[in-house]
Structures are given as C-alpha cells and as structure tokens.
Design a protein around this motif. Sequence first.
Motif, PDB file in Angstrom:
ATOM      1  N   LEU A   1     -47.351  29.512 -65.283  1.00 46.29           N
ATOM      2  CA  LEU A   1     -48.488  28.829 -64.656  1.00 46.29           C
ATOM      3  C   LEU A   1     -48.618  27.361 -65.060  1.00 46.29           C
ATOM      4  N   ALA A   2     -47.598  26.777 -65.710  1.00 43.54           N
ATOM      5  CA  ALA A   2     -47.721  25.431 -66.269  1.00 43.54           C
ATOM      6  C   ALA A   2     -47.223  24.315 -65.350  1.00 43.54           C
ATOM      7  N   ALA A   3     -46.202  24.546 -64.578  1.00 38.33           N
ATOM      8  CA  ALA A   3     -45.598  23.486 -63.767  1.00 38.33           C
ATOM      9  C   ALA A   3     -46.463  23.166 -62.550  1.00 38.33           C
ATOM     10  N   ALA A   4     -46.042  22.167 -61.797  1.00 38.56           N
ATOM     11  CA  ALA A   4     -46.748  21.781 -60.572  1.00 38.56           C
ATOM     12  C   ALA A   4     -46.843  22.974 -59.621  1.00 38.56           C
ATOM     13  N   ILE A   5     -47.910  23.003 -58.861  1.00 36.65           N
ATOM     14  CA  ILE A   5     -48.153  24.081 -57.904  1.00 36.65           C
ATOM     15  C   ILE A   5     -47.568  23.698 -56.552  1.00 36.65           C
ATOM     16  N   ASP A   6     -46.728  24.587 -55.983  1.00 39.70           N
ATOM     17  CA  ASP A   6     -46.295  24.420 -54.593  1.00 39.70           C
ATOM     18  C   ASP A   6     -47.505  24.705 -53.728  1.00 39.70           C
ATOM     19  N   HIS A   7     -47.686  23.934 -52.660  1.00 42.66           N
ATOM     20  CA  HIS A   7     -48.933  24.014 -51.904  1.00 42.66           C
ATOM     21  C   HIS A   7     -48.632  23.834 -50.419  1.00 42.66           C
ATOM     22  N   PHE A   8     -49.081  24.797 -49.608  1.00 44.30           N
ATOM     23  CA  PHE A   8     -48.990  24.683 -48.154  1.00 44.30           C
ATOM     24  C   PHE A   8     -50.373  24.921 -47.577  1.00 44.30           C
ATOM     25  N   THR A   9     -50.799  24.046 -46.674  1.00 43.68           N
ATOM     26  CA  THR A   9     -52.080  24.195 -45.993  1.00 43.68           C
ATOM     27  C   THR A   9     -51.815  24.482 -44.524  1.00 43.68           C
TER      28      THR A   9
END
Length: 173
Positions: free
Chosen positions: A145-153
């Motif tokens: 849970l530490a790295a950047a979050i992949d994000h799709f909207t």
Amino acid sequence: CASPVGVGDLWIAAPGSDPVYGFSATTGCQAWSSHLGEAVDATRQKCFPFPKIGITGTPAIDPAAGLVYVVAYLDAGVHRIFAIEIGSGKTRYQRDIDPAGSEPFSQLTRAALTLANGRVYLAFGGRAGDCGNYHGYVLGLAPDLAAAIDHFTLPSVRQRGIGTPAALTAMPP
C-alpha cells in the motif's frame, strides 16, 4: 454488506459497520477481531437507510502473503484500505485512498476487492439513492500500500459508478 471470504480453516467476515472477524471453519469459534475505526454515522446523511456504514466491499485474500485487504469507510469521512494479517487480525499496512477531487460522503466501495498482476484493485460507486456527486473510480495499489496509486476515473460528469458485489469467494490454502 461484504461477503465472507475463506482460506484454509479461516473464514473472514466484514459486517457493514465494524470490526472484521476471523472464524475457524472447523469449530465456528472466533479466532480474532480487528477494529479498524469508527464507521460513518449514516443518520447524519441523506439517502442511506442504515445507522452505521463502514465496510461494503468484499475483502480480498492473499494467502501467500498471509494478508486480507479490506476497505473501511470511517467516520472522519475517509475511505481507508487495510492489509490485515490473516493469522492474528493485526493491521500490517493502512492508507487513505479517496481520489483527489472526490466527495467521500457520496462514494462507497461496493465491488469486491481483487488481487491481480501484483496489485490490489478496488472500485468506487455511489450510495443508495444516487446521493451526491459520485464518480466511478478504479484504483490499483501495491500489496504494501506504499507506492503511487494507479487511478482510473469513468469518463462522466457525475453518477457513474462501479458497484457489482461478488458472491462468496474462497481461496485454497
């Protein structure tokens, strides 16, 4: 509410409010419970028929890592993902996950969490009654849970969510 998930002799149940429980499938006895925080007092909000709401998406189990992933909707108005140790119920990792610009009081994680390609995936949708300005989001996180979050909207102005709950899911030991 979230569906229970199982691995080996342990079944994990995450009721709609809080906490998360581990039960022995053999004896039916509680092995542990894990309090994640105070669930949202939904009576302060319109369009929700339950007094408390906390965990709505079915957890995902990573048997190799010995972790179960759960998203809780906490009274501070945040969604937080937890990586809980299967054997003890202790939190190993946690992180707030509301996407920038989202309205947390209008969002819920209704779909089951999924493990694939070395990531933990979750989706947001709206609340009962289509209240507020919610959006459909899909997030992907590293197992720690530490790295950047992949994000799709989802490409919409508002009220397009992802909210298909899964049925009972069990992982082999």
